[in-house]
Design an enzyme around this catalytic site. Structure first.
Site: not given
Ligand SMILES: NC(=O)c1ccc[n+]([C@@H]2O[C@H](COP(=O)([O-])OP(=O)(O)OC[C@H]3O[C@@H](n4cnc5c(N)ncnc54)[C@H](OP(=O)(O)O)[C@@H]3O)[C@@H](O)[C@H]2O)c1
Length: 240
Positions: A141, A147, A151
């Protein structure tokens, strides 16, 4: 007796949906988070799922955090490596800090969390590791060299570890979500969101529950023959 599941980044977004779905499926669940105490407290109040604060980017903190979870709930049977961050920038403007932060959390985080749990899973001859990668690790991307690299690394990690775990009853799989309607995605202007949706053949963003259901399946006994695989859950946006 209920199995124990640990979900990193399990207090918000996709991770919160995974924690809740695993609880509903009968697991004792622990949700880890990094720093947002308010969101974690709200999540625990609403779901009854305990939250544990440490950074998956820190190996020693992971070992200590896992020890706390295991003292409270028992040995961890299911690990969901979901915690992830973005630090986007076009490559010519990407700083070393932006690169390193994403590597430390999104790639090394998988090592840091899985490594301390691996010996116990091997001894007990059972384990489930589910790694949340991304569509952008599959296709790349713009603005996400860090990232996308991390990934894609998660998928390589999954395939290698699956081979090592197989004889010990441990499966290791990855899920690559497409665009999911989390707070972050819903915060972008509606016009931008509509243009993203127009590229998704099923005509909608994913729901966190779409990903959570995949995790519950991969964690189950029914999925014991599935290891080293990548489930692509992106509404048809990118076909592998
Ligand atoms: N959203 C999408 O469209 C999407 C698409 C593809 C893949 N993903 C992947 O799916 C996963 C979840 O994404 P999301 O969008 O749900 O993320 P999010 O809403 O930003 O939530 C991230 C979570 O990860 C925690 N976190 C971040 N850094 C951390 C660390 N160093 N140690 C422990 N916890 C940590 C955060 O804790 P705090 O609350 O304390 O900040 C939060 O609980 C990620 O791996 C992301 O790359 C997401």
């Amino acid at each position: 007796m209920s199995r124990v599941a640990l979900v990193t980044g399990g207090s918000r977004g996709i991770g919160a949906a995974i924690s809740v779905a695993l609880k509903e499926a009968g697991y004792k669940v622990a949700a880890n988070y990094a720093g947002n105490d308010e969101a974690a407290a709200k999540f625990t109040a609403e779901t009854g799922i305990p939250t544990y604060k440490w950074s998956v980017a820190d190996y020693d903190a992971c070992a200590e955090g896992i020890a706390r979870v295991e003292a409270d709930l028992g040995p961890v049977d299911v690990l969901v490596n979901n915690a992830g961050i973005t630090r986007d920038a076009p490559f010519h403007k990407m700083s070393r800090d932006q690169w390193q932060a994403v590597m430390d959390t999104n790639l090394s985080g998988l090592f840091n969390m899985t490594h301390p749990l691996w010996p116990g899973m091997r001894e007990r001859k059972f384990g489930r590791v589910v790694n949340i990668s991304s569509i952008n690790g599959q296709k790349g991307q713009f603005g996400q060299a860090n990232y996308s690299a991390a990934k894609a690394g998660d998928i390589g990690f999954t395939k290698a570890l699956a081979q090592e775990g197989a004889r010990a009853g441990i499966t290791v799989n990855a899920i690559c979500p497409g665009y999911i309607a989390t707070e972050m995605v819903m915060a972008v202007p509606e016009k931008v969101r509509e243009s993203i949706i127009s590229t998704i053949p099923v005509g909608r963003l994913g729901d966190p529950a779409d990903i959570a259901r995949c995790v519950v399946f991969l964690a189950s006994d029914d999925a014991g023959f599935i290891t080293g695989s990548t489930i692509t859950a992106n509404g048809g946006q990118y076909l592998t």
